[in-house]
Design an enzyme around this catalytic site. Structure first.
Site, PDB file in Angstrom:
ATOM      1  N   LYS A   1       0.833  -1.195   0.000  1.00 25.54           N
ATOM      2  CA  LYS A   1       0.000   0.000   0.000  1.00 25.54           C
ATOM      3  C   LYS A   1       0.875   1.256   0.000  1.00 25.54           C
ATOM      4  O   LYS A   1       0.685   2.170  -0.784  1.00 25.54           O
ATOM      5  CB  LYS A   1      -0.900  -0.054   1.240  1.00 25.54           C
ATOM      6  CG  LYS A   1      -1.853   1.076   1.381  1.00 25.54           C
ATOM      7  CD  LYS A   1      -2.771   0.827   2.579  1.00 25.54           C
ATOM      8  CE  LYS A   1      -3.432   2.122   3.002  1.00 25.54           C
ATOM      9  NZ  LYS A   1      -4.323   1.941   4.150  1.00 25.54           N
TER      10      LYS A   1
ATOM     11  N   GLU B   1      -4.085  -7.068  15.125  1.00 30.88           N
ATOM     12  CA  GLU B   1      -3.642  -5.732  14.725  1.00 30.88           C
ATOM     13  C   GLU B   1      -4.803  -4.741  14.891  1.00 30.88           C
ATOM     14  O   GLU B   1      -4.589  -3.559  15.141  1.00 30.88           O
ATOM     15  CB  GLU B   1      -3.136  -5.743  13.266  1.00 30.88           C
ATOM     16  CG  GLU B   1      -2.269  -4.543  12.923  1.00 30.88           C
ATOM     17  CD  GLU B   1      -1.455  -4.722  11.631  1.00 30.88           C
ATOM     18  OE1 GLU B   1      -0.267  -5.105  11.696  1.00 30.88           O
ATOM     19  OE2 GLU B   1      -2.022  -4.475  10.555  1.00 30.88           O
TER      20      GLU B   1
ATOM     21  N   GLU C   1      10.800  -4.643   4.134  1.00 33.76           N
ATOM     22  CA  GLU C   1      10.888  -6.049   3.722  1.00 33.76           C
ATOM     23  C   GLU C   1      10.497  -6.184   2.244  1.00 33.76           C
ATOM     24  O   GLU C   1      11.184  -6.831   1.445  1.00 33.76           O
ATOM     25  CB  GLU C   1       9.936  -6.926   4.550  1.00 33.76           C
ATOM     26  CG  GLU C   1      10.288  -7.054   6.018  1.00 33.76           C
ATOM     27  CD  GLU C   1       9.553  -6.052   6.894  1.00 33.76           C
ATOM     28  OE1 GLU C   1       9.293  -4.915   6.429  1.00 33.76           O
ATOM     29  OE2 GLU C   1       9.261  -6.398   8.047  1.00 33.76           O
TER      30      GLU C   1
ATOM     31  N   GLY D   1      -4.679  -2.140   5.305  1.00 28.71           N
ATOM     32  CA  GLY D   1      -3.906  -3.272   4.785  1.00 28.71           C
ATOM     33  C   GLY D   1      -4.564  -4.617   5.054  1.00 28.71           C
ATOM     34  O   GLY D   1      -4.717  -5.446   4.153  1.00 28.71           O
ATOM     35  N   ARG D   2      -4.982  -4.851   6.291  1.00 30.53           N
ATOM     36  CA  ARG D   2      -5.536  -6.166   6.644  1.00 30.53           C
ATOM     37  C   ARG D   2      -6.955  -6.369   6.147  1.00 30.53           C
ATOM     38  O   ARG D   2      -7.548  -7.430   6.370  1.00 30.53           O
ATOM     39  CB  ARG D   2      -5.430  -6.373   8.160  1.00 30.53           C
ATOM     40  CG  ARG D   2      -6.080  -5.291   8.992  1.00 30.53           C
ATOM     41  CD  ARG D   2      -5.624  -5.363  10.452  1.00 30.53           C
ATOM     42  NE  ARG D   2      -6.094  -4.252  11.264  1.00 30.53           N
ATOM     43  CZ  ARG D   2      -5.500  -3.082  11.365  1.00 30.53           C
ATOM     44  NH1 ARG D   2      -4.402  -2.833  10.660  1.00 30.53           N
ATOM     45  NH2 ARG D   2      -5.983  -2.141  12.151  1.00 30.53           N
TER      46      ARG D   2
ATOM     47  N   HIS E   1      -3.526 -33.628  17.192  1.00 34.46           N
ATOM     48  CA  HIS E   1      -2.345 -34.435  17.513  1.00 34.46           C
ATOM     49  C   HIS E   1      -1.179 -33.554  17.950  1.00 34.46           C
ATOM     50  O   HIS E   1      -0.031 -33.991  17.942  1.00 34.46           O
ATOM     51  CB  HIS E   1      -1.966 -35.292  16.308  1.00 34.46           C
ATOM     52  CG  HIS E   1      -3.070 -36.235  15.936  1.00 34.46           C
ATOM     53  ND1 HIS E   1      -3.210 -37.475  16.496  1.00 34.46           N
ATOM     54  CD2 HIS E   1      -4.143 -36.076  15.115  1.00 34.46           C
ATOM     55  CE1 HIS E   1      -4.299 -38.067  16.006  1.00 34.46           C
ATOM     56  NE2 HIS E   1      -4.884 -37.228  15.176  1.00 34.46           N
TER      57      HIS E   1
ATOM     58  N   LYS F   1       9.734  -0.960  13.810  1.00 38.21           N
ATOM     59  CA  LYS F   1      10.224  -0.619  12.467  1.00 38.21           C
ATOM     60  C   LYS F   1      11.302   0.463  12.556  1.00 38.21           C
ATOM     61  O   LYS F   1      12.360   0.370  11.923  1.00 38.21           O
ATOM     62  CB  LYS F   1       9.080  -0.068  11.606  1.00 38.21           C
ATOM     63  CG  LYS F   1       8.081  -1.083  11.100  1.00 38.21           C
ATOM     64  CD  LYS F   1       7.102  -0.380  10.155  1.00 38.21           C
ATOM     65  CE  LYS F   1       5.870  -1.198   9.874  1.00 38.21           C
ATOM     66  NZ  LYS F   1       4.867  -0.504   9.088  1.00 38.21           N
TER      67      LYS F   1
HETATM   68  O1  F6P Z   1       2.906  -4.237   9.831  1.00 39.25           O
HETATM   69  C1  F6P Z   1       2.174  -3.097   9.661  1.00 39.25           C
HETATM   70  C2  F6P Z   1       1.590  -2.926   8.298  1.00 39.25           C
HETATM   71  O2  F6P Z   1       1.395  -1.568   8.094  1.00 39.25           O
HETATM   72  C3  F6P Z   1       0.299  -3.690   8.096  1.00 39.25           C
HETATM   73  O3  F6P Z   1      -0.798  -3.054   8.614  1.00 39.25           O
HETATM   74  C4  F6P Z   1       0.289  -3.810   6.623  1.00 39.25           C
HETATM   75  O4  F6P Z   1      -0.622  -4.785   6.229  1.00 39.25           O
HETATM   76  C5  F6P Z   1       1.714  -4.181   6.350  1.00 39.25           C
HETATM   77  O5  F6P Z   1       2.452  -3.407   7.274  1.00 39.25           O
HETATM   78  C6  F6P Z   1       2.194  -3.963   4.954  1.00 39.25           C
HETATM   79  O6  F6P Z   1       2.127  -2.614   4.561  1.00 39.25           O
HETATM   80  P1  F6P Z   1       2.291  -2.180   3.058  1.00 39.25           P
HETATM   81  O7  F6P Z   1       1.157  -2.782   2.283  1.00 39.25           O
HETATM   82  O8  F6P Z   1       2.231  -0.692   3.058  1.00 39.25           O
HETATM   83  O9  F6P Z   1       3.603  -2.691   2.557  1.00 39.25           O
END
Ligand code: F6P
Length: 539
Positions: free
Chosen positions: A201, A345, A207, A259-260, A376, A505
């Site tokens: 987003k 979250e 990452e 995001g979620r 199990h 972060k």
């Molecule tokens: O870990 C926090 C967060 O902002 C989540 O809410 C989100 O889904 C994820 O990082 C990824 O964010 P982005 O889509 O901006 O890379």
């Protein structure tokens, strides 16, 4: 405003030692369950195996009223800026609003843009699936989605859940910054027939951007124009352009999609590539059907509200700190992980919407694993551990493998057996009889019997769905989204921000040059300094 749960706690204390099974009369199973009729087959939510009685149910319903739940639901669907800490509306529901009824934000209808983006995604998906869009080496055989959190968990979960509908290119997911993830994934692929999707987003997540650059280098070693085999799912058009992805392959969404909550829109593109636009629309239609139900059904017959009220009873009334999600459906393998983000979250906060300290516990820890595998592994603790863990079972009436009906019968039997065992338990007397039948007597009989007692009286709910189709998956995911929202409303917090992920972060960015040995660790706490030293020197 947080609802006052003290009367719920008093009630929970009063019924603590009451046996759930004593509540059963001829009517309870029907009275404490709710069906949702639907063309694709009915859903059934059974909460009769909890210690909720009529009085508790009424109390919970009155709490929903006290929290102005009706008003909050309307506020969400009509685009009010209910995500107050970020000044944003919350409109993931608009992404599945297939009949295009206007949804207004700041005086403008958002639906034309939503539907335009959906149409662009569908055109692109059709092109990739048919081979009209090609890589340097020809038709796309593999798609690598690079994203994390909400830009990964939903699509991963959905792709696995809907694998019987998968007739498009193979889809792979890379999320972890651990180089192992991307290395292992790319090692299997031909860059000339691979499409890389960068799903972020913000297009700043470290990452994702690190993995995206590694993927671009991998592709650039063989492909003349690697940017042509990249697409982006992002709100940040300036950044996707700077990365070198042509605007025709950038699919954007607005800040009112968290995001979620985002797998219904562009973030769902890898799922669409896998199962095709028609099946993806069925998934959206399932979500939309649940929205309709949530907006219109009385709270006493409203599935998301009922799931939430059971959750509130267990978490706030009874004080149970966790809940287990136990899908008896192997293809819902990643649903617990998806729900961990969705629920934890969203409702893992200690500050109320108005900025004051939350005076109640935040949402519970959510965890789980598909049955029968979990049986199990950790069910031992669920049955005989000292803490009570409310269990949420899920199972389909039908499996996808019609030719393996006996497997499905066993699966269903196991699911029902677990909720039965949790409620009924096994008494000391029965355990003694079992030991006597094994030829034991005296102290040894008693000792062995004690180990075989199940206290029972452990609550669970069961959600039964017809079959795991795209439509049903859409219903289930929207059901849980709204459940989280309702719980958040009763807790009086903002379910749509996530400030709690920021500090880690920031510190990670600051630590990188220290770990690299470019900066001293002096300013860090003693433990961190020692860990850095050990990582750098081995001593
Ligand atoms: O870990 C926090 C967060 O902002 C989540 O809410 C989100 O889904 C994820 O990082 C990824 O964010 P982005 O889509 O901006 O890379």
């Amino acid at each position: 405003m947080t609802v006052d749960f003290s009367s719920l706690q008093v009630k929970a204390e009063a019924v603590k030692s009451r046996d759930i099974k004593s509540l059963f009369d001829d009517a309870r199973a029907a009275d404490f369950s709710q069906k949702l009729e639907s063309d694709g087959g009915d859903l059934l939510f059974d909460y009769s195996k909890t210690n909720i009685d009529t009085e508790t149910f009424e109390l919970l319903l009155s709490m929903a009223e006290d929290a102005n739940l009706k008003g909050r639901i309307n506020a969400m669907f009509t685009g009010e800026k209910i995500n107050e800490t970020e000044g944003r509306a919350v409109l993931h529901t608009a992404l599945r609003n297939l009949d295009a009824a206007p949804v207004m934000v700041d005086g403008a209808d958002v639906m034309p843009d939503v539907l335009d983006t959906l149409a662009r995604m569908e055109a692109f998906a059709n092109d990739v699936r048919s081979g009209a869009y090609q890589g340097q080496g020809g038709k796309i055989t593999d798609v690598v989605n690079i994203g994390i959190g909400g830009s990964d968990l939903g699509p991963v979960m959905g792709t696995i859940a809907l694998s019987p509908y998968h007739d498009g290119p193979r889809v792979h997911y890379v999320s972890n910054v651990d180089g192992a993830h991307i290395a292992d994934t790319l090692a299997l692929l031909d860059p000339t027939t691979t499409l890389v999707i960068v799903a972020s987003k913000t297009f700043t997540t470290i990452e994702t951007m690190t993995n995206a650059e590694t993927a671009r280098e991998w592709m650039g070693a063989v492909v003349t124009d690697p940017g042509a085999q990249f697409a982006a799912l992002s709100s940040a058009e300036d950044k996707t352009a700077a990365f070198g992805i042509d605007a025709s392959r950038v699919f954007g969404f607005e800040d009112w999609v968290g995001g979620r909550y985002s797998m219904w829109g562009p973030i769902g593109l890898p799922v669409m590539l896998a199962i095709g636009p028609e099946n993806f629309r069925a998934f959206l239609a399932g979500g939309q059907a649940m929205d309709q139900h949530f907006r219109t059904a009385d709270f006493s017959a409203n599935l998301p509200v009922l799931l939430a009220l059971v959750g509130i009873w267990h978490n706030q009334g009874c004080g149970y700190a966790t809940r287990a999600v136990l899908p008896y459906e192997q293809r819902l393998l990643r649903l617990p992980a998806y729900l961990q983000q969705l629920e934890m979250e969203s409702n893992g906060k200690s500050v109320a919407m108005d900025g004051t300290a939350l005076e109640v516990n935040s949402g519970p820890v959510v965890w789980g694993e598909p049955g029968t595998n979990g049986q199990h592994a950790f069910y031992q603790l669920i049955h005989q551990g000292t803490r009570v863990i409310p269990c949420e079972f899920m199972v389909g009436v039908e499996g996808q493998e019609a030719h393996l009906a006996h497997h499905h019968r066993l699966l269903v039997s196991n699911c029902l057996a677990q909720s039965e065992a949790l409620m009924l338990g096994r008494s000391f007397e029965t355990a003694m009889e079992l030991m006597a039948a094994k030829g034991l007597s005296g102290d040894e009989q008693i000792r062995q019997a004690n180990h075989r007692v199940f206290s029972g009286n452990r609550p669970s709910t069961t959600l039964v769905y017809p079959k795991l189709t795209p439509f049903v998956l859409g219903q289930i995911i929207a059901l849980y989204e709204h459940r989280v929202f309702v719980e958040g409303v009763l807790l009086g917090l903002n379910s749509f921000d996530q400030w709690g992920v920021e500090l880690g972060k920031e510190l990670a960015v600051a630590l990188e040059p220290i770990v690299a040995g470019e900066e001293p660790a002096d300013g860090k706490d003693g433990s961190t300094q020692a860990l850095v030293r050990f990582l750098q020197t081995g001593s």
